[in-house]
Enzyme design. Structure first.
Site, PDB file in Angstrom:
ATOM      1  N   ASP A 204      37.071  39.055  34.576  1.00 51.66           N
ATOM      2  CA  ASP A 204      38.426  38.595  34.255  1.00 51.66           C
ATOM      3  C   ASP A 204      38.938  39.277  33.001  1.00 51.66           C
ATOM      4  O   ASP A 204      40.098  39.103  32.627  1.00 51.66           O
ATOM      5  CB  ASP A 204      38.430  37.074  34.036  1.00 51.66           C
ATOM      6  CG  ASP A 204      38.718  36.348  35.340  1.00 51.66           C
ATOM      7  OD1 ASP A 204      38.884  37.031  36.363  1.00 51.66           O
ATOM      8  OD2 ASP A 204      38.778  35.103  35.324  1.00 51.66           O
TER       9      ASP A 204
ATOM     10  N   ASP B  74      37.495  33.712  45.675  1.00 46.99           N
ATOM     11  CA  ASP B  74      37.180  33.361  44.290  1.00 46.99           C
ATOM     12  C   ASP B  74      36.265  32.130  44.236  1.00 46.99           C
ATOM     13  O   ASP B  74      36.142  31.370  45.211  1.00 46.99           O
ATOM     14  CB  ASP B  74      38.510  33.068  43.573  1.00 46.99           C
ATOM     15  CG  ASP B  74      38.454  33.335  42.073  1.00 46.99           C
ATOM     16  OD1 ASP B  74      37.340  33.473  41.529  1.00 46.99           O
ATOM     17  OD2 ASP B  74      39.525  33.381  41.446  1.00 46.99           O
TER      18      ASP B  74
HETATM   19  C1  DGJ Z   1      39.844  33.746  38.398  1.00 55.26           C
HETATM   20  C2  DGJ Z   1      39.978  35.163  38.859  1.00 55.26           C
HETATM   21  O1  DGJ Z   1      38.955  35.947  38.358  1.00 55.26           O
HETATM   22  C3  DGJ Z   1      41.356  35.670  38.469  1.00 55.26           C
HETATM   23  O2  DGJ Z   1      41.472  37.028  38.787  1.00 55.26           O
HETATM   24  C4  DGJ Z   1      42.374  34.848  39.200  1.00 55.26           C
HETATM   25  O3  DGJ Z   1      42.232  35.058  40.582  1.00 55.26           O
HETATM   26  C5  DGJ Z   1      42.192  33.383  38.858  1.00 55.26           C
HETATM   27  N1  DGJ Z   1      40.834  32.949  39.065  1.00 55.26           N
HETATM   28  C6  DGJ Z   1      43.116  32.524  39.678  1.00 55.26           C
HETATM   29  O4  DGJ Z   1      42.904  31.201  39.486  1.00 55.26           O
END
Ligand code: DGJ
Length: 721
Positions: A541, A472
């Protein structure tokens, strides 16, 4: 096929497209970029006449000007007043005059040392066009690769400093081309966080239309690519060109219509926050670019791009390997989990037939919320008593694979790493930090940082039995200022990306069985640079099924479905607060790599049974979605109340139809399928009804939705032998 040189003409011939370049008086003129031509006879040469105020390289010919010739790279300062593709500070000026020196044909593709390149194949051929500026003592080589199986051409250039003094690059694009005057549209994939890849289509008019990023990543709001097409081009007909960059940092992609109506496209590293000092004897290489062509509309363009990415960009080991159906604990628990809770979730996952359990953010350091601990990649024993080893063993014992979340480019001020190395954060020394999600970015331009992260992660991946990593990146870069001089800081963004590629290349080479997924708050760095190393991306997200429709639609313009994770999440949805039937949530997620991201332990037995059925069905149709050819049947563009997508794979066909809002007193949609064999017969698995391919394509099927709270339908056909 491949490369042909005939007199002063260079042909780069792919499966169905040609790029034809003429060398004249040392200059490289672009003759054709489009449908394949085996033999070119100067049919569309520009009419040379004295255009007012255009610069002429020689006094004896007022009719020849670089300002009016179509070219394959644009020089600065020679009287071509359109956007240049290269700008190099040499001596007291930035003028260069590169002239053709020689050409070479190279078997295979190209392999860049520190940047991602398409996989080289034996049937590929590369043309190297070498140009020199003897005054500035510089050599520029343009590379073009044609692949036998594809209508995509790959390109990059390298610049060598032959002189005794440094020069400074202020622009060095990966690809540029001029197309004849005409009515063109430009399509981009734009949007924002949680709204990635919105398809935007504009008419090209005099001036510059540009998408770019200065975030240190490609960003949610734009994709490092653009599509140019004839104004009348549709899904099924017309010409279209897609240009894409294999790069994950700041980029620019633009189209410029000149005063004379001709159109130039350019693609490469952004000029903002970029300069590169090239000392004597050294070489700078641009990132690679791809140019894909279709004369059969946008669906064909997408199919060509998807094919190329799946076969020549994604890591080979995973490119055609069906992906595990996962459960991710993020929207199920956020930071609030214990070992017991995770094992309960894993047990439910096992029972419904899931294949991979992914432990998301919060398992490490002092990470109880998102304000701290980034950089401390050791297990949080308060949450995970007994550590990761036993948790992984218990998950594996259930027959599930194990995946782990990491955010390795970040550092929290409240972390052991920051206490030890505060100077490793990107910053302007002496100024306060700029925060985002309360975190800072590690300076991957610093080799010490790269070495440290590489070691820590190598150790983590060697020590634990991990099958999947979600990588991420949850903020963008501000306050660049770690360089010893202004020029060094201008080099920091590109060096960061080179450092990132070094780490991920090392990790993927040394841990080749791990499936890596790239994420940046969803689709904040969803680009071909990352996809060359990480075969999967978390597209957004926004896990709301209806909000996902345009995101998946946009993604399909360029990217293969196998690269895109898509999850069923809870209702009301956590981002949109919308309630969508579980069936529809499943149908939408099954148009990508299916996963689940909700608390299975809180569902009713009926819901769990429905999920078990979805998973069993997806296991049957997985190859159709992940390895098949995609057709967009109805596009969920703004204002549209429907979406429909079809996948064809061998003898199987899967159609998904979604109605966004319920409607009253409207006749049902007749959906016409695509790409079938007219005389073959296809059996609809749900009913056993048999239709001819011609009937399905030309008469179509009525999309009656089943009784109840359904908003969508999935149709699975198998061709009868
Ligand atoms: C952003 C990601 O896109 C989410 O799926 C998740 O992993 C969060 N970060 C965790 O902090």
């Amino acid at each position: 096929m491949g490369i042909k040189i005939e007199n002063n003409l260079f042909y780069i011939n792919s499966k169905e497209s040609s790029l034809i370049i003429e060398e004249r008086g040392g200059y490289l003129l672009l003759k054709h970029l489009g449908r394949k031509i085996g033999s070119y006879h100067f049919s569309n040469t520009v009419c040379e006449r004295d255009h007012a105020f255009s610069g002429n390289p020689t006094p004896d010919n007022r009719a020849f000007s670089l300002d009016t010739q179509r070219q394959i790279f644009g020089q600065h300062g020679l009287g071509d007043f359109r956007q240049p593709s290269i700008q190099i500070q040499n001596g007291n000026n930035a003028v260069t005059d590169f002239r053709f020196a020689e050409s070479r044909i190279i078997k295979g593709g190209f392999e860049l040392e520190d940047l991602p390149s398409p996989h080289s194949t034996e049937d590929a051929e590369t043309l190297a066009l070498v140009l020199e500026d003897s005054f500035a003592q510089l050599r520029l080589t343009l590379y073009f690769t044609a692949f036998e199986d594809s209508s995509t051409i790959a390109s990059y250039s390298s610049l060598e400093n032959l002189g005794g003094q440094s020069v400074v690059l202020h622009r060095d694009l990966s690809f540029m081309a001029d197309l004849p005057a005409g009515d063109y549209d430009v399509l981009t994939l734009q949007g924002s966080y949680a709204r990635e890849k919105t398809v935007r289509r504009h008419r090209v008019e005099q001036g510059i239309f540009k998408v770019s990023s200065n975030r240190g990543a490609s960003g949610h709001a734009q994709t490092p690519a653009l599509i140019l097409c004839d104004a009348e081009t549709t899904e099924n007909a017309g010409q279209a060109w897609a240009v894409q960059l294999l790069y994950s940092g700041n980029f620019q992609a633009w189209v410029q219509e000149s005063q004379l109506g001709e159109v130039r496209i350019g693609l490469g590293i952004n000029d903002e926050n970029f300069a590169w000092e090239l000392p004597a004897g050294q070489t700078f290489s641009t990132p690679a670019a791809l140019v894909t062509y279709s004369d059969q509309g946008l669906t064909k363009l997408s199919q060509e791009s998807q094919y190329f990415i799946q076969h020549h960009i994604l890591p080979k080991r995973f490119a055609r390997k069906e992906r595990p159906i996962l459960i991710n604990n993020w929207e199920a628990t956020y930071f609030d989990f214990t070992r017991e809770k995770l094992l309960d979730l894993a047990e439910e996952a096992r029972q419904v037939g899931l294949e991979l359990f992914v432990l998301d953010d919060g398992w490490f350091g002092n990470r109880f919320d998102d304000n701290r601990a980034l950089g401390d990649w050791f297990v949080n024993e308060k949450k995970l008593e007994g550590g990761l080893e036993t948790l992984i063993a218990d998950i594996h014992a259930k027959g599930l694979k194990f995946g782990l979340w990491l955010e390795p480019e970040m550092i929290s001020v409240e972390s052991q790493l920051y206490k030890a190395h505060p100077d490793w954060a990107i910053q302007v020394p002496g100024r306060d930090h700029t925060y985002s999600r309360n975190q800072l970015v590690l300076d991957y331009a610093n080799p010490q940082v790269v070495e440290h992260i590489q070691q820590v992660l190598d150790h983590l991946l060697s020590r634990y039995d991990i099958d999947y990593i979600k990588w991420d990146m949850n903020r963008n870069i501000t306050k660049l200022g770690n360089g010893a001089s202004y020029l060094e800081t201008q080099m920091q963004s590109h060096k960061y990306i080179l450092g990132l590629y070094q780490v991920i290349r090392y990790l993927t080479e040394h841990h080749p069985d791990i499936l890596f997924e790239s994420c940046s708050g969803g689709g904040g760095r969803n680009d071909l640079g990352m996809m060359r190393y990480f075969p999967q991306v978390w597209a957004s997200d926004n896990s709301d099924a209806i909000a996902r429709l345009p995101i998946q639609y946009g993604s399909s313009y360029l990217y293969p479905t196998i690269s895109m994770g898509a999850h069923v999440s809870a209702v009301p949805n956590h981002q949109m607060n919308r309630i969508t039937p579980l069936a529809t949530r499943g149908h939408v997620a099954m148009m990508g790599n299916l996963g689940y991201e909700l608390d299975l332990t809180s569902l009713s037995p009926e819901e769990k049974e429905q999920i078990a059925q979805q998973i069993a069905f997806y296991k049957k149709i997985r190859p159709i979605v992940q390895l098949g050819q995609q057709y967009r049947l109805i596009n969920p563009e703004s204002g549209s109340n429907e979406a429909a997508v079809q996948f064809n794979y061998e003898e199987q066909v899967l159609v998904t139809y979604v109605r966004i809002l319920s409607v009253f007193e409207v006749m049902e949609r007749t959906l016409k399928l695509k790409g079938l064999e007219e005389d073959a017969f296809y059996e609809l698995q749900e009913t056993g009804a048999v239709y001819s391919g011609a009937e399905l394509m030309y008469a179509g099927l009525t999309m009656a939705l089943p009784e109840g709270d359904y908003l969508s339908r999935q149709l699975h056909f198998i061709r009868k032998s």
